[in-house]
Design an enzyme around this catalytic site. Sequence first.
Site, mmCIF file in Angstrom:
data_model
loop_
_atom_site.group_PDB
_atom_site.id
_atom_site.type_symbol
_atom_site.label_atom_id
_atom_site.label_comp_id
_atom_site.label_asym_id
_atom_site.label_seq_id
_atom_site.Cartn_x
_atom_site.Cartn_y
_atom_site.Cartn_z
ATOM 1 N N ARG A 190 0.845 -1.203 0.000
ATOM 2 C CA ARG A 190 0.000 0.000 0.000
ATOM 3 C C ARG A 190 0.880 1.252 0.000
ATOM 4 O O ARG A 190 0.696 2.163 -0.798
ATOM 5 C CB ARG A 190 -0.890 0.016 1.249
ATOM 6 N N LYS A 303 17.797 -9.640 15.484
ATOM 7 C CA LYS A 303 19.136 -9.036 15.539
ATOM 8 C C LYS A 303 20.243 -10.060 15.298
ATOM 9 O O LYS A 303 21.258 -9.738 14.695
ATOM 10 C CB LYS A 303 19.344 -8.321 16.876
ATOM 11 N N ASP A 343 22.942 0.404 18.861
ATOM 12 C CA ASP A 343 22.373 0.443 20.221
ATOM 13 C C ASP A 343 23.471 0.812 21.226
ATOM 14 O O ASP A 343 23.232 1.538 22.195
ATOM 15 C CB ASP A 343 21.817 -0.942 20.612
HETATM 16 P P1 NAP Z 1 15.241 -9.368 26.169
HETATM 17 O O1 NAP Z 1 16.435 -9.817 25.423
HETATM 18 O O2 NAP Z 1 13.986 -10.153 26.096
HETATM 19 O O3 NAP Z 1 15.652 -9.247 27.720
HETATM 20 C C1 NAP Z 1 14.713 -8.934 28.699
HETATM 21 C C2 NAP Z 1 15.384 -8.748 30.059
HETATM 22 O O4 NAP Z 1 14.380 -8.320 30.975
HETATM 23 C C3 NAP Z 1 16.006 -10.014 30.606
HETATM 24 O O5 NAP Z 1 17.109 -9.680 31.379
HETATM 25 C C4 NAP Z 1 14.873 -10.558 31.479
HETATM 26 O O6 NAP Z 1 15.318 -11.364 32.530
HETATM 27 C C5 NAP Z 1 14.321 -9.271 32.054
HETATM 28 N N1 NAP Z 1 12.940 -9.417 32.484
HETATM 29 C C6 NAP Z 1 11.861 -9.546 31.678
HETATM 30 N N2 NAP Z 1 10.742 -9.655 32.431
HETATM 31 C C7 NAP Z 1 11.146 -9.636 33.723
HETATM 32 C C8 NAP Z 1 10.463 -9.716 34.964
HETATM 33 N N3 NAP Z 1 9.146 -9.855 35.022
HETATM 34 N N4 NAP Z 1 11.184 -9.616 36.098
HETATM 35 C C9 NAP Z 1 12.512 -9.478 36.046
HETATM 36 N N5 NAP Z 1 13.227 -9.388 34.902
HETATM 37 C C10 NAP Z 1 12.546 -9.475 33.751
HETATM 38 O O7 NAP Z 1 14.821 -7.889 25.751
HETATM 39 P P2 NAP Z 1 15.798 -6.701 25.306
HETATM 40 O O8 NAP Z 1 15.917 -6.648 23.833
HETATM 41 O O9 NAP Z 1 17.043 -6.763 26.109
HETATM 42 O O10 NAP Z 1 14.935 -5.429 25.720
HETATM 43 C C11 NAP Z 1 14.757 -5.109 27.086
HETATM 44 C C12 NAP Z 1 14.257 -3.691 27.228
HETATM 45 O O11 NAP Z 1 15.190 -2.779 26.714
HETATM 46 C C13 NAP Z 1 12.959 -3.440 26.441
HETATM 47 O O12 NAP Z 1 11.928 -3.302 27.355
HETATM 48 C C14 NAP Z 1 13.165 -2.146 25.715
HETATM 49 O O13 NAP Z 1 12.239 -1.166 26.150
HETATM 50 C C15 NAP Z 1 14.544 -1.701 26.108
HETATM 51 N N6 NAP Z 1 15.293 -1.251 24.914
HETATM 52 C C16 NAP Z 1 15.384 0.072 24.703
HETATM 53 C C17 NAP Z 1 16.081 0.544 23.615
HETATM 54 C C18 NAP Z 1 16.171 2.024 23.382
HETATM 55 O O14 NAP Z 1 16.619 2.425 22.305
HETATM 56 N N7 NAP Z 1 15.798 2.837 24.333
HETATM 57 C C19 NAP Z 1 16.700 -0.342 22.722
HETATM 58 C C20 NAP Z 1 16.587 -1.718 22.973
HETATM 59 C C21 NAP Z 1 15.876 -2.156 24.082
HETATM 60 P P3 NAP Z 1 15.525 -12.957 32.336
HETATM 61 O O15 NAP Z 1 16.865 -13.151 31.711
HETATM 62 O O16 NAP Z 1 15.413 -13.483 33.695
HETATM 63 O O17 NAP Z 1 14.396 -13.423 31.440
#
Ligand code: NAP
Length: 521
Positions: A190, A303, A343
């Site tokens: 689209r 990624k 990042d």
């Molecule tokens: P990911 O690979 O899925 O990792 C998630 C992390 O969060 C793991 O360490 C996980 O712990 C932990 N976690 C998830 N749920 C939890 C809970 N209920 N209690 C405790 N720990 C928990 O995801 P990611 O790619 O790293 O992204 C994580 C965050 O980074 C996202 O929410 C995103 O908003 C942020 N981010 C921001 C940017 C930016 O440009 N600002 C860029 C990338 C990511 P476990 O290992 O125990 O599962």
Amino acid sequence: MTLLIAPITASTAEQLTADLERACQLGADIVELRLDYMPDLNPAALAAVGNTLPLLITPRRKEEGGASDATDAERCDRLVEFAPQAALCDTELATWETAAAVRHRIAEARAAVRGMDGQKLILSAHDFEKRPADFWRIVGRMNEIDACDVAKIVFQARHISETFEVFDLMHENAKPVIAIAMGEAGLITRILAKKFGAFATFASLEAGKESAPGQITLDAMKLLYRWDAMRPDTTVYGVIGNPVGHSMSPAIHNAAFSECDINGAYVPLLIEPTYEHFEDFLREALARPWFDLRGCSVTIPHKDNALRFTCECGGYVEPLAGRIGAVNTLTFEDGRILAHNTDYAGAMDALTDTLGCQRGDLHGNEVAVLGAGGAARGVVAGLRDSGCKVTIYNRTPERATRLAEEFGCTAAPLAERVRPGTQIVVNTTSLGMHPNVDDTPLPADRLQTDMTVFDTVYNPIETRLLREARALGCRTVDGVAMFVHQAAAQFERWTGQSAPHALMRQVVLARLTGADPSAQR
Ligand code: NAP
């Protein structure tokens, strides 16, 4: 010129009048009056509405997604009745094929419409479940019929690679074409219809008024995807992910393209979460030089697929991206694939900007990184390269330990208090992210006034962690800063120009606070 058509599925005269006015205000080139939704409308009542936009009239039958269960002959009568007020008319190929008498009436309607860009009759075929197995036979049949001025084929896409046949058709068909892959995976057919020279595409007046799945609003088409600026030589960029529907990357990059006069279109690329789908999409896109794919942002869960694909194609992987094990930026340049990770720079620039220092000034700082997932890898690599002493706290301690071993850090469970003397806390967990805004990875009683607290979560802009840190007097860094910096680094890599940082931040803030009308898809 590719026409932007607003479908109108009004069922009352008042609604019809309001919708026609709205289509005019929103800049539609033409409206599709779906006669099947207004069985009681008569030509005199339509004339009384005082419409100023060209009309495409369509009495769509039920079998092809319409509301009409009238006979073929009755629907053809409607076409003939309304034709003098219309610029174009549409009927199904299946209707055309039924009988000579039906074809005769359709030809009458065709003779009575005014025409648009020299075309008068659209013959169409729709499949709301899947790509029809005889896709090319249907198109071939439409091409054979002299009275068919525009061949329209629409089907539900199951995955994004099904869009390439649609683009091939737009690119090279003998007749003008309207070709659409419906659903989120087909959205690019689209948005990019104008680049590939389609006769027309459709966009709804507002969310909730779509006439087919995956249709976006006129506002989104014009304000977010820069419809008016799109040309055949517009280069294509996009964000590869799953999901990508709520990604802010199209908004931030298209706004930056517009500000810096870059002839590019940035689109969402929903790719199924396997390496095979990722590879298939890129191979198909890169096999078509006229597709003009120049760059992709890559997000969850692709990624590592981006890293693998670049390696398998013999492309260039920046050593940093290789070390982090994740690629969030692909650049396609003169037949080469280049893979980078922005990042890392995004996180480090967000932090050093707030602290007013250089990366090297962080040397020796005690940092607590909460989380050990994908985002943590880039953050930890950046902090370690700057000489920080990093402790990784994670819910799953083994994951923290593995990451710590890789980058020479210490690991601890997330439930533990951060070490005394911690100067910087970086949250890379998803705790606190919308909709779970009351969650926090670190209760307020574990924060100290002299800490800098950086939350990579950017929706909401002020997470509970940041709110509590600010209340205590800590310096804070929000996730928007990181998001903008990583996107700015991508923009600079692709265009060679400095990114308009302030504008990019403003765009993200407008979307997060709901102040952006094009956010309504
Ligand atoms: P990911 O690979 O899925 O990792 C998630 C992390 O969060 C793991 O360490 C996980 O712990 C932990 N976690 C998830 N749920 C939890 C809970 N209920 N209690 C405790 N720990 C928990 O995801 P990611 O790619 O790293 O992204 C994580 C965050 O980074 C996202 O929410 C995103 O908003 C942020 N981010 C921001 C940017 C930016 O440009 N600002 C860029 C990338 C990511 P476990 O290992 O125990 O599962």
